[in-house]
Design an enzyme around this catalytic site. Structure first.
Site, mmCIF file in Angstrom:
data_model
loop_
_atom_site.group_PDB
_atom_site.id
_atom_site.type_symbol
_atom_site.label_atom_id
_atom_site.label_comp_id
_atom_site.label_asym_id
_atom_site.label_seq_id
_atom_site.Cartn_x
_atom_site.Cartn_y
_atom_site.Cartn_z
ATOM 1 C CB SER A 147 38.907 49.822 43.859
ATOM 2 O OG SER A 147 38.230 49.071 42.883
ATOM 3 C CG HIS A 206 40.602 44.658 43.429
ATOM 4 N ND1 HIS A 206 40.989 45.454 42.365
ATOM 5 C CD2 HIS A 206 39.562 45.307 44.021
ATOM 6 C CE1 HIS A 206 40.220 46.524 42.311
ATOM 7 N NE2 HIS A 206 39.352 46.458 43.305
#
Length: 320
Positions: free
Chosen positions: A92, A224
């Site tokens: 990320s 995610h």
């Protein structure tokens, strides 16, 4: 060469290792997110995890809210200690930090860059609703959307007070960041979750234009934080092998928990000792919970607080 501090944590020293795996945490994350990775790596890979200031054992240090300042500091601290070839990994926000770090490395040091849950540079466009400008409810909504345990931690008032400044800082850093035109000269691997609400998988393909080396995308089931369930698959693309031990089983035994608690509290408690009486508090609870979340296990803080002993925690976490 010794591991540089305070910027790097090495959870299992392997002096004879031929390769360093250098890992960068996500927004709001810390080095402990990678604590359990060494068990999945072959003996010739030593993992170093970058510890950003303002979290865990660096909680008293000022946060850094610009990419340039953060990367400058990491390069200055870490590059001189890199005495072996390096595979650079970031998840990320950490993927962009890893990207900028790799661009700055002297030629020949990095073997490859591995990015996770992050679009390629050409697809890193500013969003209309910036998270770092939201109120607390808005930040919590974003954490709920992304998953990964951040929202659960925010439910605890003391943890929320610790986490909000860190999370807001990191969202500001990544939302203001704009990649430059520089191109890498190493192979790039991208890992994404098929159902990541922050990005479509194909947006990772623009990493191919960010390097003159090869590019490969791996898409995994999950969102995610797909890594919680697909860690072994990701490790395999880095040259990993079968885990040395059943690390989850060991982590949640009384002895495994004693080792973790001893690192955080500085004492080795008896199985039925009250951990709050030994110095446990919300911040240290958070430091411990990050390790369990790496196994995909989450137990409400209230349940842990009601039974603050190693014996009880072992039962709760094993059931979780």
């Amino acid at each position: 060469m010794s591991v540089p501090t305070p910027w790097v944590r090495c959870f299992r020293r392997r002096p004879a290792a031929s390769t360093i795996l250098l890992c960068f945490p996500h927004a709001g994350g810390a080095a402990s997110a990678y604590r359990d990775w060494p068990a999945h790596l072959p003996a010739d890979v030593e993992l170093w995890a970058v510890q950003y200031p303002g979290r865990e054992d660096r909680i008293a240090e000022p946060l850094i809210d610009t990419m340039a300042e953060l990367v400058d500091a990491v390069v200055k601290a870490v590059e001189p200690a890199l005495d072996r070839p390096v595979v650079v990994f970031g998840h990320s926000m950490g993927a962009s930090v890893a990207h900028e770090f790799t661009l700055r490395l002297r030629p020949g040091v990095a073997r490859r860059l591995v990015v996770s849950a992050r679009p390629g540079p050409a697809d890193q466009r500013p969003r209309a609703d910036l998270v770092h400008l939201r109120d607390e409810a808005g930040v919590r909504a974003e954490l709920d959307l992304l998953g990964g345990g951040g929202a659960a931690a925010m439910a605890d008032p003391q943890l929320r007070d610790l986490l909000l400044p860190m999370i807001g800082n990191d969202f500001a850093l990544i939302e203001r960041y704009r990649p430059g035109p520089a191109v890498l000269g190493v192979d790039v691997l991208a890992h994404v979750g098929a159902d990541d609400p922050s990005m479509p998988p194909e947006s990772a393909d623009s990493w191919a234009a960010a390097t003159t080396g090869s590019f490969t995308r791996h898409t995994h089931p999950g969102g995610h934080f797909y890594l919680a369930d697909r860690l072994a698959d990701v490790i395999a693309t880095l040259g990993g092998s079968t885990p040395e031990v059943n690390h989850m089983s060991e982590a949640f035994t009384v002895e495994g928990l004693r080792e973790a608690v001893a690192e955080v509290l500085g004492v080795s408690p008896d199985p039925d000792a009250n951990l709050f009486e030994l110095g446990l508090d919300s911040m240290r609870m958070m430091m411990l919970s990050v390790r369990w979340q790496a196994h995909g296990v989450e137990v409400p803080f209230a349940d842990l607080a009601e039974q603050p002993t190693l014996s009880a925690w072992s039962k709760l976490l094993t059931a979780g």
